[in-house]
Design a protein around this motif. Structure first.
Motif, PDB file in Angstrom:
ATOM      1  N   PHE A  90      -3.201  18.734  19.697  1.00 22.05           N
ATOM      2  CA  PHE A  90      -4.568  18.212  19.798  1.00 22.05           C
ATOM      3  C   PHE A  90      -5.494  18.976  18.863  1.00 22.05           C
ATOM      4  CE2 PHE A  90      -8.800  18.907  21.616  1.00 22.05           C
ATOM      5  CZ  PHE A  90      -9.288  17.612  21.607  1.00 22.05           C
ATOM      6  N   TYR A  91      -5.388  20.287  18.850  1.00 24.13           N
ATOM      7  CA  TYR A  91      -6.271  21.089  17.997  1.00 24.13           C
ATOM      8  C   TYR A  91      -5.885  21.016  16.524  1.00 24.13           C
ATOM      9  CZ  TYR A  91      -8.684  22.800  22.035  1.00 24.13           C
ATOM     10  OH  TYR A  91      -9.448  22.845  23.163  1.00 24.13           O
ATOM     11  N   ARG A  92      -4.598  20.907  16.248  1.00 21.02           N
ATOM     12  CA  ARG A  92      -4.181  20.750  14.840  1.00 21.02           C
ATOM     13  C   ARG A  92      -4.739  19.461  14.249  1.00 21.02           C
ATOM     14  NH1 ARG A  92      -0.741  24.857  13.588  1.00 21.02           N
ATOM     15  NH2 ARG A  92       0.969  25.336  15.026  1.00 21.02           N
ATOM     16  N   LYS A  93      -4.751  18.406  15.055  1.00 24.15           N
ATOM     17  CA  LYS A  93      -5.173  17.093  14.567  1.00 24.15           C
ATOM     18  C   LYS A  93      -6.692  16.907  14.576  1.00 24.15           C
ATOM     19  CE  LYS A  93      -0.977  14.638  16.066  1.00 24.15           C
ATOM     20  NZ  LYS A  93      -0.438  13.639  17.035  1.00 24.15           N
ATOM     21  N   ASN A  94      -7.375  17.592  15.472  1.00 24.13           N
ATOM     22  CA  ASN A  94      -8.794  17.301  15.700  1.00 24.13           C
ATOM     23  C   ASN A  94      -9.762  18.397  15.283  1.00 24.13           C
ATOM     24  OD1 ASN A  94      -8.769  14.607  17.297  1.00 24.13           O
ATOM     25  ND2 ASN A  94      -7.226  15.838  18.330  1.00 24.13           N
ATOM     26  N   TRP A  95      -9.271  19.456  14.633  1.00 26.47           N
ATOM     27  CA  TRP A  95     -10.163  20.564  14.314  1.00 26.47           C
ATOM     28  C   TRP A  95     -11.290  20.136  13.366  1.00 26.47           C
ATOM     29  CZ3 TRP A  95     -10.897  22.198   9.327  1.00 26.47           C
ATOM     30  CH2 TRP A  95      -9.939  21.842   8.385  1.00 26.47           C
ATOM     31  N   LYS A  96     -11.009  19.207  12.455  1.00 20.68           N
ATOM     32  CA  LYS A  96     -12.060  18.763  11.524  1.00 20.68           C
ATOM     33  C   LYS A  96     -13.205  18.092  12.272  1.00 20.68           C
ATOM     34  CE  LYS A  96      -9.768  18.178   7.055  1.00 20.68           C
ATOM     35  NZ  LYS A  96      -9.397  17.217   5.989  1.00 20.68           N
ATOM     36  N   ALA A  97     -12.856  17.210  13.198  1.00 16.91           N
ATOM     37  CA  ALA A  97     -13.879  16.510  13.977  1.00 16.91           C
ATOM     38  C   ALA A  97     -14.668  17.494  14.827  1.00 16.91           C
ATOM     39  CB  ALA A  97     -13.227  15.449  14.864  1.00 16.91           C
ATOM     40  N   VAL A  98     -13.981  18.488  15.385  1.00 15.89           N
ATOM     41  CA  VAL A  98     -14.653  19.511  16.200  1.00 15.89           C
ATOM     42  C   VAL A  98     -15.653  20.286  15.336  1.00 15.89           C
ATOM     43  CG1 VAL A  98     -14.325  21.655  17.502  1.00 15.89           C
ATOM     44  CG2 VAL A  98     -12.766  19.742  17.866  1.00 15.89           C
ATOM     45  N   PHE A  99     -15.233  20.675  14.127  1.00 19.39           N
ATOM     46  CA  PHE A  99     -16.102  21.451  13.245  1.00 19.39           C
ATOM     47  C   PHE A  99     -17.294  20.628  12.769  1.00 19.39           C
ATOM     48  CE2 PHE A  99     -12.841  24.797  11.613  1.00 19.39           C
ATOM     49  CZ  PHE A  99     -12.603  25.180  12.919  1.00 19.39           C
ATOM     50  N   GLU A 100     -17.046  19.342  12.469  1.00 19.30           N
ATOM     51  CA  GLU A 100     -18.121  18.485  11.967  1.00 19.30           C
ATOM     52  C   GLU A 100     -19.212  18.269  13.016  1.00 19.30           C
ATOM     53  OE1 GLU A 100     -16.059  15.005  10.699  1.00 19.30           O
ATOM     54  OE2 GLU A 100     -15.324  15.927   8.835  1.00 19.30           O
ATOM     55  N   ASN A 101     -18.847  18.383  14.285  1.00 21.64           N
ATOM     56  CA  ASN A 101     -19.816  18.245  15.366  1.00 21.64           C
ATOM     57  C   ASN A 101     -20.400  19.588  15.796  1.00 21.64           C
ATOM     58  OD1 ASN A 101     -20.000  15.448  15.836  1.00 21.64           O
ATOM     59  ND2 ASN A 101     -18.004  15.459  16.825  1.00 21.64           N
ATOM     60  N   GLY A 102     -20.209  20.605  14.962  1.00 18.83           N
ATOM     61  CA  GLY A 102     -20.814  21.907  15.237  1.00 18.83           C
ATOM     62  C   GLY A 102     -19.883  22.924  15.854  1.00 18.83           C
ATOM     63  N   GLY A 103     -18.635  22.536  16.113  1.00 21.41           N
ATOM     64  CA  GLY A 103     -17.689  23.462  16.719  1.00 21.41           C
ATOM     65  C   GLY A 103     -17.472  23.180  18.190  1.00 21.41           C
ATOM     66  N   CYS A 104     -16.747  24.060  18.845  1.00 15.00           N
ATOM     67  CA  CYS A 104     -16.442  23.884  20.264  1.00 15.00           C
ATOM     68  C   CYS A 104     -17.711  24.056  21.099  1.00 15.00           C
ATOM     69  CB  CYS A 104     -15.395  24.913  20.697  1.00 15.00           C
ATOM     70  SG  CYS A 104     -15.085  24.894  22.478  1.00 15.00           S
ATOM     71  N   PRO A 105     -18.089  23.056  21.893  1.00 16.70           N
ATOM     72  CA  PRO A 105     -19.321  23.158  22.682  1.00 16.70           C
ATOM     73  C   PRO A 105     -19.284  24.287  23.712  1.00 16.70           C
ATOM     74  CG  PRO A 105     -18.070  21.215  23.311  1.00 16.70           C
ATOM     75  CD  PRO A 105     -17.438  21.741  22.064  1.00 16.70           C
ATOM     76  N   LEU A 106     -18.100  24.594  24.239  1.00 16.11           N
ATOM     77  CA  LEU A 106     -17.993  25.681  25.206  1.00 16.11           C
ATOM     78  C   LEU A 106     -18.296  27.017  24.533  1.00 16.11           C
ATOM     79  CD1 LEU A 106     -16.426  23.331  26.638  1.00 16.11           C
ATOM     80  CD2 LEU A 106     -15.012  25.095  27.680  1.00 16.11           C
ATOM     81  N   MET A 107     -17.689  27.240  23.369  1.00 18.06           N
ATOM     82  CA  MET A 107     -17.902  28.496  22.660  1.00 18.06           C
ATOM     83  C   MET A 107     -19.342  28.611  22.170  1.00 18.06           C
ATOM     84  SD  MET A 107     -15.947  29.956  19.294  1.00 18.06           S
ATOM     85  CE  MET A 107     -16.610  28.645  18.263  1.00 18.06           C
ATOM     86  N   ASN A 108     -19.884  27.513  21.629  1.00 19.33           N
ATOM     87  CA  ASN A 108     -21.261  27.546  21.133  1.00 19.33           C
ATOM     88  C   ASN A 108     -22.236  27.884  22.243  1.00 19.33           C
ATOM     89  OD1 ASN A 108     -20.357  26.856  18.613  1.00 19.33           O
ATOM     90  ND2 ASN A 108     -20.932  24.708  18.752  1.00 19.33           N
ATOM     91  N   ALA A 109     -22.066  27.234  23.383  1.00 12.51           N
ATOM     92  CA  ALA A 109     -22.962  27.500  24.503  1.00 12.51           C
ATOM     93  C   ALA A 109     -22.747  28.900  25.059  1.00 12.51           C
ATOM     94  CB  ALA A 109     -22.751  26.458  25.600  1.00 12.51           C
ATOM     95  N   ALA A 110     -21.509  29.393  25.012  1.00 12.18           N
ATOM     96  CA  ALA A 110     -21.214  30.732  25.542  1.00 12.18           C
ATOM     97  C   ALA A 110     -21.984  31.812  24.790  1.00 12.18           C
ATOM     98  CB  ALA A 110     -19.717  31.006  25.467  1.00 12.18           C
ATOM     99  N   THR A 111     -22.175  31.611  23.483  1.00 16.72           N
ATOM    100  CA  THR A 111     -22.901  32.616  22.697  1.00 16.72           C
ATOM    101  C   THR A 111     -24.386  32.650  23.055  1.00 16.72           C
ATOM    102  OG1 THR A 111     -23.325  31.068  20.871  1.00 16.72           O
ATOM    103  CG2 THR A 111     -21.308  32.380  20.756  1.00 16.72           C
TER     104      THR A 111
END
Length: 201
Positions: A90-111
């Motif tokens: 899942f992450y190998r295939k979808n990392w581009k889409a995750v990055f284009e949307n600003g990254g992982c929402p859990l990690m972003n909010a955690a910071t």
């Protein structure tokens, strides 16, 4: 769904990428009105304040990620090992889409989820606990059906998988180099193959 509920959902969906990219505390009310085309009065007519919008948007962003990730752990994959491989895939295939949307929402909010925004911190904590629990349950199922060694700590591996994924995403997003995420995913595959999986004789 009532008109008010539709408006709230519209605001959440229109600002989901904005909050994840700009930040949950940095996004202003003006940013929200610009993204939605609505007035400040319309925003405050549906949400008590900006923090409430931020919390609802976080829940929405986190639920989308977890929903998509959970598909990789579903019953469509016949074995526990297949499910764990699909999680990595899942992450190998979808990392581009995750990055284009600003990254992982859990990690972003955690910071941002410090003592200045305790409600967000609570939501992020619950998200990570739930995510780890999903992986842990899959590993426990594998132990029950004889695919995974009984003496492995399922909760520890669930935590390790999430830590590796999140660390890989953080470094790759920061440096613009996806090798860090792939390195983390390779390590997870190594643990599945060499530490968890019972090899057939």
């Amino acid at each position: 769904m009532s008109k008010a509920e539709k408006t709230k959902q519209f605001i959440i969906e229109k600002t989901a990428s904005l909050f994840n990219t700009k930040g949950y505390t940095s996004t202003s009310l003006s940013d929200i009105t610009e993204a939605t085309g609505l007035t400040k009065g319309s925003i405050y007519g549906n949400f008590e304040n900006k923090d409430e919008v931020a919390l609802e948007v976080y829940k929405y962003n986190a639920s989308l990620l977890v929903k998509n990730m959970t598909r990789s752990l579903s019953e469509e994959f016949p074995t526990t090992i297949d499910k764990l491989y699909a999680f990595v895939s899942f992450y190998r295939k979808n990392w581009k889409a995750v990055f284009e949307n600003g990254g992982c929402p859990l990690m972003n909010a955690a910071t941002e989820a410090d003592d200045t925004f305790p409600d967000l911190k609570k939501q992020v904590t619950e998200s990570f606990k739930g995510w780890i629990k999903k992986i842990t349950f899959v590993i426990i199922d594998g132990q029950k059906n004889g695919e995974i060694h009984q003496d492995r700590d399922a909760d520890q591996y669930g935590s390790l998988f999430i830590m590796l994924v999140e660390g890989g995403i953080l470094l790759s997003k920061t440096t613009g180099d996806d090798q860090y995420l792939h390195c983390a995913l390779d390590r997870i595959v190594f643990m599945i193959d060499k530490e968890l999986k019972i090899l057939s004789s």
